[in-house]
Scaffold this motif. Structure first.
Motif, short mmCIF file in Angstrom:
data_model
loop_
_atom_site.label_atom_id
_atom_site.label_comp_id
_atom_site.label_asym_id
_atom_site.label_seq_id
_atom_site.Cartn_x
_atom_site.Cartn_y
_atom_site.Cartn_z
N UNK A 145 9.03 0.03 -0.58
CA UNK A 145 9.46 1.34 -0.39
C UNK A 145 10.89 1.90 -0.06
N UNK A 146 12.11 1.12 0.03
CA UNK A 146 13.27 1.49 -0.24
C UNK A 146 14.02 1.28 1.62
N UNK A 147 13.58 1.57 2.28
CA UNK A 147 13.70 1.27 3.66
C UNK A 147 12.79 0.51 4.79
N UNK A 148 13.97 0.24 5.98
CA UNK A 148 12.70 -0.83 6.44
C UNK A 148 12.03 0.37 7.43
N UNK A 149 10.89 0.11 8.24
CA UNK A 149 10.60 1.18 9.22
C UNK A 149 9.86 0.05 10.15
N UNK A 150 9.46 0.63 11.66
CA UNK A 150 8.95 -0.02 12.39
C UNK A 150 8.75 1.27 13.26
N UNK A 151 7.40 0.88 13.28
CA UNK A 151 6.99 2.07 15.10
C UNK A 151 7.23 0.82 16.91
N UNK A 152 7.40 1.86 17.85
CA UNK A 152 7.77 1.66 18.59
C UNK A 152 7.36 1.87 19.74
N UNK A 211 13.68 3.27 11.18
CA UNK A 211 14.47 2.75 9.60
C UNK A 211 15.48 3.03 10.09
N UNK A 212 15.62 1.82 8.39
CA UNK A 212 17.03 1.29 8.02
C UNK A 212 17.15 0.98 6.78
N UNK A 213 17.94 1.51 6.32
CA UNK A 213 17.67 2.49 4.86
C UNK A 213 18.48 0.78 4.20
N UNK A 214 17.68 0.45 3.07
CA UNK A 214 17.46 -0.74 1.74
C UNK A 214 17.60 -0.54 0.28
N UNK A 215 17.41 0.03 -0.06
CA UNK A 215 17.47 0.72 -1.20
C UNK A 215 17.74 1.88 -1.51
N UNK A 216 16.69 2.75 -0.50
CA UNK A 216 17.03 3.70 -0.47
C UNK A 216 17.75 3.91 0.85
N UNK A 217 19.25 4.74 0.70
CA UNK A 217 19.70 5.44 1.40
C UNK A 217 20.14 6.88 2.20
N UNK A 218 21.01 7.23 2.91
CA UNK A 218 20.95 8.65 3.40
C UNK A 218 19.78 9.56 2.97
N UNK A 219 20.04 10.74 2.66
CA UNK A 219 18.59 11.52 3.24
C UNK A 219 17.11 11.15 2.96
N UNK A 220 17.83 10.13 1.54
CA UNK A 220 16.62 9.76 0.70
C UNK A 220 15.79 8.53 1.47
#
Length: 1010
Positions: free
Chosen positions: A718-725, A747-756
């Motif tokens: 889905x283009x990013x790394x995502x986590x819940x703390x 989150x951390x960018x992957x294939x999606x960057x910036x505002x996306x």
């Protein structure tokens, strides 16, 4: 002709135990002029203790041969004497001291003497004329006691000769009560003479004044009910007045009557050369031991009008004039009767009566419970309590049931249709059996006891004395059967007839009207009695198998509901549950065949609106109540495995989330069952709730993103790394019922960057909130602990978090991170977030300014965040000595020391507190106080949610609500005040520790300052 020698077998068949001594004793009896062995042995086979009877006979022959020979010369007298000696070592001792009294056994009584005859006889023993005795002081007391025991021996002989002592118990008990009343009257005559004198002095009054003093002795308990034991305390109340025809004033009459009462009691229970008879107990009087011994009628009525408790009216149910001025006594009984028969309508009547009963049970020593004939389970008190409760409920409107005696009352209740005739007859018989056993136990030594023997020999003697069995084993078995029947008494006599008000039960003489049934329901704690009857009618109406089973179940279920905090809601929830599950094959079978499941169900339904509402969505979950293992929390691994299976079957996030929401309800309900039933510790509950919450967040996040639970792509990324703390209590694995789940999103960018990439993260957050939203069991994902609070973005990149914490972070944000814990999402991202958080929450050094800032913010929280009007002593989260005090203290220690003490690097409050003790940062004593307050407040928050189905942070002030919370916390009934006192005490101690250790000692200015 030579007599065949007696073998040991012959002697054993008679019932002897001391076989080696018997032949020598028999020979000596003959030598002293007693009966021949062949004559006496068949008689000894009929007595309770052949050894006791033979030993007693021999002792009497040695000491008083003439008197014994004269007695046994009378027809039937030998067997009569042996029966008495074999049943009562106490009477054997009496005859040894007074052999001239043996003549009382010369002939059998045809009928028992009435009260008038007994009174006249005992008055004659002290030479009483016109209420004044001629024999006074010790001589009077001794003469009275000897005459009393002579009559007691006569009565015992009559009792022991009965063909059916169970059937004859009633008249024996009445005769014993009459004999006690006669003793009181004779003792009062002695007291009058001892109190009178020609010249007034200490304890001495003019004869005319004593004669003008009217003293009524009111019998209470078994004496008042005319159902006395051989040796009972005689409960009394004293009432006095002045003869209105004289000039004696009421206060003076009360003073004289007090002296008379003291002497009268002394004459019966003070030791002299002749043993005391029994205790005269005046402690049922107004104010008990602290109250005046004697009062006027007006003083009694004033007390009962204003101050009396419900149990005092229950005690007055058996009031009867016994001695003294019977007219005054009757006026007393008539005056208090209206108060007695309206007492059931008093607020909390049943609760107070039940508490009294519980106190009696609780006070039985553990090693006596199994042998208590009177107070133990299935004992006399069970029958008496139930009959009295029924009398007080129905006696408000029905004069026929206003009987003092237990057995007459039971008969009247059956005649009026309040209990079934068959049940009344059965329990009257069981009551008589228990009373007969009690009589024989007390007769043996003439001592007050209610404990069954523990040794086989004594049990065998009791079996023979009662005629209920021929051996110890048979008597024990029969007693067990009686106890089992009596234990079900409350259900069978009190609850089952309720059904007759709404259903046509084929039970002769069992027909409560709706009004009568409502009165009974109200007496046991139901508030909406019409509604309760409606539920009973709906559940039991018709001829279906379901209705038949419900008719059998409901009586005991109603009893269990009445023992809960909210019987009305419990019954309503049960009806709803029955409507949902009544057609299933297993539900009613489980309730019918598993009393444990049925009782557990009534407990949770009457204790928790939270459970009742949640059960409507998952009614089949009641099946867990049959197996206690099903009430244990499921492990995190098991929960995650179920979520993986859901994700594998459902590609749609909405479909998967719907199943996971249902699973969350199910598991929270499981935990609620376990918590209410006392199967979980607070730690197990917190871990269970945290695991359930974490699992749904993990599962729904994975469903939205199309990944596994650990964030690995299940398809295209889905283009990013995502986590819940997890933050706050969620991060600390300290959730309770109704707790928010504090979270932050990274989150951390992957294939999606910036505002996306940011938009994708915000979409995931939005969907996570939507798909976890549940109207039945809300889950509030609270983001207020994120950087910049409510003003900050809902999700940040890891780089943004790192930059923010490096440049802008405030001390409170570092403090919040102390409970930050990885919950869901990409494993690598979670690991990296922990690295960033560790640098902030475990600083190498924390300056004095930062420490002061923490203390300043805590003080501000106390003054500003506490809701307006909230009592700081009762606020469970922000109040004095409550959760926040403990947590802020522990978190300050972590900020200061976790960098150098790795054990402090934990999200758990109590874990960090234990680590602080190990590191000598906190004393064990202080830690125990803080831990106790934190646990107590945590339990209270969950209990409030379970009880009300609403989240609240303030301990209720309303007594009904507080009582409900107390019951969820497993306090006994009537513990609202005790819960309040316990909470205030534990938090007061915690606050003292907190102020001393967090803010430091108070600095006081010296005398020359400023």
């Amino acid at each position: 002709m030579k007599r065949e020698p007696l073998t040991l077998t012959d002697l054993a068949k008679v019932g002897f135990v001391e076989l080696g001594e018997v032949r020598g004793r028999l020979d000596e009896v003959e030598e002293l002029g007693g009966p021949d062995s062949l004559v006496v042995l068949p008689m000894l086979a009929l007595v309770a203790s052949p050894d006791g009877a033979l030993t007693g006979l021999l002792a009497l022959l040695r000491q008083a041969p003439a008197e014994v020979k004269a007695l046994i010369a009378r027809p039937g007298a030998t067997l009569r004497l042996l029966r008495v000696l074999g049943a009562s070592s106490g009477l054997a001792e009496f005859f040894l001291q007074h052999p001239d009294e043996l003549g009382v056994l010369a002939s059998a009584l045809v009928e028992l003497p009435d009260a008038a005859a007994l009174t006249a006889d005992l008055l004659e023993s002290v030479g009483a004329v016109d209420g004044f005795a001629n024999v006074v002081e010790d001589a009077g007391w001794i003469a009275l006691r000897v005459r009393y025991r002579r009559r007691l021996a006569e009565l015992a002989a009559y009792d022991l000769e009965q063909a059916d002592p169970v059937a004859g118990l009633d008249e024996v008990a009445r005769a014993l009560a009459d004999l006690a009343a006669a003793a009181l009257e004779a003792s009062l005559a002695v007291a009058r003479s001892m109190t009178s004198g020609p010249v007034a002095g200490p304890g001495v009054f003019p004869v005319a004044e004593v004669r003008a003093t009217r003293l009524a002795v009111i019998g209470m308990g078994k004496a008042g009910a005319a159902e006395l034991n051989y040796v009972s305390d005689v409960d009394v109340i004293f009432v006095a007045e002045a003869d209105p025809e004289t000039e004696l004033e009421s206060p003076r009459a009360v003073d004289i009557a007090t002296r008379l009462a003291i002497l009268m009691m002394r004459g019966l229970n003070q030791p002299t050369t002749e043993a005391e008879l029994w205790e005269v107990d005046p402690n049922l009087r107004p104010e008990g031991k602290s109250g005046a011994l004697v009062r006027s009628l007006e003083s009694h009525l004033a007390y009962y009008e204003r101050w009396a408790k419900s149990w005092e009216f229950q005690a007055l149910l058996k009031a009867r004039p016994l001695a003294g001025n019977l007219d005054l006594g009757e006026r007393y009984v008539q005056a208090v009767a209206p108060k007695v028969w309206t007492s059931a309508s008093r607020e909390n009547f049943v609760e107070s009566v039940q508490r009294m009963r519980e106190r009696v049970t609780d006070n039985i020593p553990d090693d006596e419970v199994a042998v208590q004939l009177k107070l133990g389970p299935g004992g006399l008190r069970d029958i008496e309590f139930t009959v009295q409760l029924l009398q007080l409920v129905h006696g408000q409107a029905d004069p026929d049931v206003r009987q003092a005696g237990t057995l007459p009352a039971l008969t009247a209740l059956a005649d009026s249709g309040y209990v079934g005739r068959a049940e009344a007859a059965e329990f009257a018989q069981d009551y008589r059996i228990l009373r007969l056993m009690e009589h024989r136990l007390q007769l043996e030594r003439l001592r007050r006891t209610h404990l069954m023997p523990r040794d086989e020999a004594s049990l065998r003697i009791l079996a023979r004395a009662t005629g209920l069995a021929t051996s110890a084993a048979q008597l024990t078995l029969r007693w067990a059967e009686v106890k089992r029947r009596v234990r079900g008494l409350h259900e069978r006599l009190f609850y089952r007839p309720l059904l007759s008000a709404v259903a046509a039960l084929p039970a002769e003489g069992l027909n409560l009207t709706s009004a009568q049934a409502e009165a009974r329901l109200a007496a046991i704690g139901f508030r909406n009695t019409k509604g309760a009857l409606g539920h009973i009618a709906a559940l039991t109406g018709g001829v279906s198998r379901r209705a038949t089973i419900q008719r059998h179940l409901l009586p005991v279920l109603l009893q269990w509901f009445s023992e809960g905090a909210d019987p009305d809601y419990g019954l309503l929830s049960f009806r709803r549950l029955s409507d949902s599950l009544g057609t299933t094959y297993w539900f009613l079978r489980m309730l019918r065949d598993s009393s444990g499941a049925a009782q557990r169900l009534t407990r949770v339904l009457s204790s928790s609106r939270f459970v009742g509402e949640l059960l409507e969505t998952i009614p089949e979950s009641v099946a867990w109540l049959e197996n206690e293992d099903d009430l244990r929390p499921r492990s995190l691994a098991t929960l995650q495995e179920e979520v993986r299976a859901v994700l594998a079957r459902h590609g749609s996030p909405d479909a998967a989330a719907s199943i996971m929401r249902t699973a969350r309800r199910r598991e929270v309900l499981r935990l609620a069952f376990g918590a209410i039933l006392g199967r979980l510790t607070i730690d197990e509950l917190a871990t269970g709730l945290t695991d359930v919450t974490a699992t749904i967040i993990q599962g729904v996040t994975a469903a939205i993103r199309g990944t596994t639970l650990t964030g690995e792509p299940g398809g295209p990324s889905d283009g990013i790394e995502f986590a819940v703390i997890g933050m706050g209590r969620f991060g600390g694995a300290e959730l309770g019922f109704g707790s928010d789940a504090d979270v932050m999103y990274v989150f951390r960018t992957g294939t999606l960057e910036g505002s996306a990439a940011h938009d994708r993260a915000k979409f995931i957050v939005k969907e996570l909130n939507r798909l976890t939203d549940d109207n039945r069991l809300p889950l509030d994902l609270d983001m207020d602990l994120r950087p910049e609070g409510k003003n900050g973005p809902v999700a940040r990149s890891l780089e943004s978090y790192e930059a923010y914490y490096r440049r802008w972070s405030l001390t409170w944000e570092a403090q919040a991170l102390l409970r930050g814990r990885a919950v869901a999402g990409d494993a690598d991202l979670l690991h990296d977030f922990d690295r960033v958080a560790d640098a902030v929450r475990y600083p190498e050094n924390i300056g004095a300014q930062e420490v002061r800032e923490v203390k300043r913010i805590k003080a501000r929280v106390e003054s500003e965040r506490l809701p307006q009007g909230a009592d700081p002593n009762r606020h469970l989260k922000l109040g004095r000595g409550s959760l926040s005090d403990v947590e802020w203290f522990v978190q300050l220690l972590q900020l200061q020391h976790a960098a150098r003490i790795p054990a402090l690097r934990t999200e758990s409050t109590l874990g960090a507190l234990s680590a602080a003790v190990e590191a000598d940062l906190v004393s064990e004593a202080d830690a125990d106080i803080l831990r106790a307050a934190w646990l107590f407040a945590s339990r209270c928050r969950s209990a409030i949610t379970l009880w009300t189905n609403r989240t609240a942070d303030v301990l209720p002030t309303d007594r009904v609500q507080l009582e409900g919370v107390a019951r969820v916390l497993e306090y006994p009934p009537g513990s609202a005040n005790r819960l309040e006192e316990d909470y205030l005490a534990v938090t007061r101690r915690a606050r003292a520790v907190f102020e001393r250790r967090f803010y430091g000692p108070v600095e006081r200015a010296g005398p020359f300052a400023g």
